[in-house]
Design a protein around this motif. Structure first.
Motif, PDB file in Angstrom:
ATOM      1  N   ALA A  65       0.813  -1.225   0.000  1.00  0.00           N
ATOM      2  CA  ALA A  65       0.000   0.000   0.000  1.00  0.00           C
ATOM      3  C   ALA A  65       0.842   1.268   0.000  1.00  0.00           C
ATOM      4  O   ALA A  65       0.288   2.364  -0.104  1.00  0.00           O
ATOM      5  CB  ALA A  65      -0.924   0.004   1.211  1.00  0.00           C
ATOM      6  N   THR A  67       2.241   2.805   2.380  1.00  0.00           N
ATOM      7  CA  THR A  67       1.542   3.602   3.387  1.00  0.00           C
ATOM      8  C   THR A  67       2.276   4.883   3.758  1.00  0.00           C
ATOM      9  O   THR A  67       1.683   5.973   3.748  1.00  0.00           O
ATOM     10  CB  THR A  67       1.305   2.754   4.651  1.00  0.00           C
ATOM     11  N   ASP A  82      -6.943   8.544   0.010  1.00  0.00           N
ATOM     12  CA  ASP A  82      -7.521   7.645  -0.988  1.00  0.00           C
ATOM     13  C   ASP A  82      -7.589   8.262  -2.381  1.00  0.00           C
ATOM     14  O   ASP A  82      -8.131   7.659  -3.313  1.00  0.00           O
ATOM     15  CB  ASP A  82      -8.900   7.137  -0.557  1.00  0.00           C
ATOM     16  N   HIS A  83      -7.004   9.455  -2.554  1.00  0.00           N
ATOM     17  CA  HIS A  83      -6.889  10.073  -3.881  1.00  0.00           C
ATOM     18  C   HIS A  83      -5.502   9.845  -4.487  1.00  0.00           C
ATOM     19  O   HIS A  83      -5.193  10.414  -5.533  1.00  0.00           O
ATOM     20  CB  HIS A  83      -7.165  11.574  -3.801  1.00  0.00           C
ATOM     21  N   ALA A  85      -2.468   7.096  -5.790  1.00  0.00           N
ATOM     22  CA  ALA A  85      -2.082   5.743  -6.185  1.00  0.00           C
ATOM     23  C   ALA A  85      -0.646   5.788  -6.674  1.00  0.00           C
ATOM     24  O   ALA A  85      -0.238   6.739  -7.337  1.00  0.00           O
ATOM     25  CB  ALA A  85      -2.999   5.213  -7.281  1.00  0.00           C
ATOM     26  N   GLU A 239     -11.339   9.540  -5.922  1.00  0.00           N
ATOM     27  CA  GLU A 239     -11.281   8.216  -5.302  1.00  0.00           C
ATOM     28  C   GLU A 239     -11.595   7.073  -6.262  1.00  0.00           C
ATOM     29  O   GLU A 239     -10.922   6.038  -6.244  1.00  0.00           O
ATOM     30  CB  GLU A 239     -12.229   8.180  -4.096  1.00  0.00           C
ATOM     31  N   ALA A 243      -8.832   4.299  -6.971  1.00  0.00           N
ATOM     32  CA  ALA A 243      -9.114   2.919  -6.588  1.00  0.00           C
ATOM     33  C   ALA A 243      -8.889   1.973  -7.762  1.00  0.00           C
ATOM     34  O   ALA A 243      -8.371   0.859  -7.588  1.00  0.00           O
ATOM     35  CB  ALA A 243     -10.548   2.792  -6.076  1.00  0.00           C
ATOM     36  N   ARG A 246      -5.220   1.302  -8.118  1.00  0.00           N
ATOM     37  CA  ARG A 246      -4.715   0.335  -7.138  1.00  0.00           C
ATOM     38  C   ARG A 246      -5.080  -1.096  -7.543  1.00  0.00           C
ATOM     39  O   ARG A 246      -4.321  -2.042  -7.307  1.00  0.00           O
ATOM     40  CB  ARG A 246      -5.244   0.674  -5.746  1.00  0.00           C
TER      41      ARG A 246
END
Length: 359
Positions: A65, A67, A82-83, A85, A239, A243, A246
Motif C-alpha cells: 500500500a 503507506t 484515498d486520492h 495511487a 477516489e 481505486a 490500485r
C-alpha cells in the motif's frame, strides 16, 4: 513435436519499441549522457541512508500500500489519502490508467510528438491511438485535440510540460479545454517535469483536479528528485479513479527501497529546490546560447531543450557523440538535449555552434 507457436494477442503486432536514452560509452570518448532527462546530482541528503537501511530487508516484501509514502504525499499536496495511487514511475501509473479505462474499440487521444510511451501502452491495451499534431510552435493544439474526441474516446493525455519539446500549455487554454471535455472522459495531466516550471501562467495540475472528477495528475520521482533508477511515481485523482489504479497496479511493484527513498526525498525539499533552481538557470543559459547562435528553439519549461532539425537530426546527434555528449535523436524530426553538468552543457553548446556554422 509441433512447430506451432503459442498464440499471442494480435494487438502486440507492430508495437513500437521504447528507445531509452543512449548511455555514455564506457571507456570511450563519450563522457556525458544528456539523453534521458536524468538529474545529474547525486541522491538528496538522507536518501542514500534510507536506501541502505531498506537494502537490509530485501528478504521481505515491500509495503504493497506504500503507506508511509502515500501519507507523506497526501500531507504534502493537501489531498485525501484515498486520492493517491503509486506505481513503477509515472509511466507505470499511466499504463494502469489505460488498463482501467480503455480496451479494444476505445480510443486514447494525445499530442504528437509527445511522450513515446503513450502509443506503446495504448496498443498493449488493445485501444486505438489518436495522435494530434503539435502546433507549428511545438505546443499542444488543444482545439484540435477537442475536435478529435469521439464517442469512443476514453482517455486524453496532456503532457505538460511536453516531452520532448519542453513546451507548456498555459492556464486559460488548459482550463477552457478541461471545461469542454465530456465529464465521462478521463483527462490525464502528465506532469513529470512540473518542478522545473517557472512560467507562472502554467498551472499546477493538482489545483485543477480538485473540483474536476475526470482529471488525474501524474507525477514522478525520476526527474527532479533524482530517483530514476528506483522507479516510483504516483497519481493524484478522485477516489474512483485512484481505486481503479490500485486494482490494476502490479502487486508489490514499488520496492521498499524506492518507497523509503521517495519519503526521504520529500523531506529534503529545501535542498531539492536549490538543485532544481540551479538546473533551471543552466537550462535558461543553454536556451539563450542556442538562440544567440542562430537556432530556432522553442521555450522550454522542463529540464531539456528541443531542436527541430529534420533530416539533419542524425548528423547532429553523431557530431555531439563524437564531441563527447550523447543526446536523444528522433530521426527525421529533431533531438532532445537534457540539461546536465555545466561542463556537459558547454561541450554541447560548442558542438551546436560549430554545426550551425556548417549548415
Amino acid at each position: 513435436m509441433s512447430e506451432k507457436s503459442p498464440k499471442l494477442r494480435a494487438e502486440l503486432d507492430g508495437i513500437p519499441t521504447y528507445k531509452p536514452g543512449k548511455p555514455a560509452a564506457a571507456g570511450g570518448a563519450v563522457a556525458y549522457k544528456l539523453s534521458s532527462n536524468e538529474n545529474p546530482y547525486p541522491p538528496l541528503p538522507g536518501v542514500l541512508e534510507s536506501a541502505v537501511a531498506a537494502a537490509g530487508r530485501f528478504n521481505r516484501y515491500p509495503d504493497m500500500a506504500c503507506t508511509d509514502l502515500v501519507n507523506e504525499l497526501a500531507e504534502r499536496f493537501g489531498v485525501p489519502v484515498d486520492h493517491i495511487a503509486t506505481g513503477t514511475g509515472s509511466v507505470g501509473v499511466a499504463q494502469s490508467l489505460i488498463q482501467s479505462t480503455a480496451g479494444p474499440g476505445d480510443e486514447v487521444v494525445y499530442a504528437w510528438r509527445s511522450f513515446e510511451a503513450y502509443p506503446i501502452i495504448t496498443q498493449i491495451s488493445g485501444a486505438t491511438s489518436v495522435q494530434v499534431p503539435l502546433t507549428d510552435g511545438d505546443v499542444h493544439d488543444l482545439d484540435a485535440m477537442y475536435e478529435a474526441i469521439t464517442e469512443r474516446t476514453r482517455l486524453i493525455f496532456v503532457c505538460n510540460p511536453n516531452n520532448p519539446t519542453g513546451t507548456a500549455v498555459r492556464r486559460a487554454e488548459l482550463e477552457r479545454f478541461l471545461d469542454r471535455v465530456p465529464s465521462d472522459i478521463l483527462v490525464v495531466l502528465d506532469e513529470a517535469y512540473r518542478e522545473f516550471v517557472r512560467d507562472t501562467e502554467v498551472p499546477d495540475g493538482i489545483e485543477l483536479y480538485r473540483d474536476r472528477p475526470n482529471v488525474c495528475v501524474l507525477r514522478t520521482f525520476s526527474k527532479a528528485y533524482g530517483l530514476a533508477g528506483l522507479r516510483v511515481g504516483f497519481a493524484v485523482a478522485h477516489e474512483r479513479v485512484a481505486a481503479a489504479l490500485r486494482k490494476t497496479a502490479v502487486p508489490f511493484g514499488v520496492s521498499q527501497l524506492a518507497q523509503d527513498a521517495a519519503v526521504a526525498s520529500l523531506r529534503a525539499e529545501d535542498e531539492l529546490m536549490g538543485r532544481v533552481g540551479a538546473l533551471v538557470c543552466e537550462r535558461d543559459r543553454v536556451h539563450a546560447a542556442l538562440l544567440g547562435q542562430g537556432w530556432t528553439v522553442p521555450d522550454t519549461q522542463a529540464n531539456f531543450v528541443w531542436m527541430r532539425l529534420g533530416e539533419r537530426t542524425a548528423d547532429f546527434a553523431a557530431a555531439c557523440e563524437k564531441a563527447g555528449v550523447v543526446v536523444r535523436p528522433f530521426v527525421g524530426e529533431g533531438l532532445r538535449v537534457t540539461i546536465g553538468e555545466p561542463e556537459a552543457n558547454d561541450l554541447f553548446l560548442h558542438t551546436a555552434e560549430a554545426f550551425f556554422k556548417q549548415m
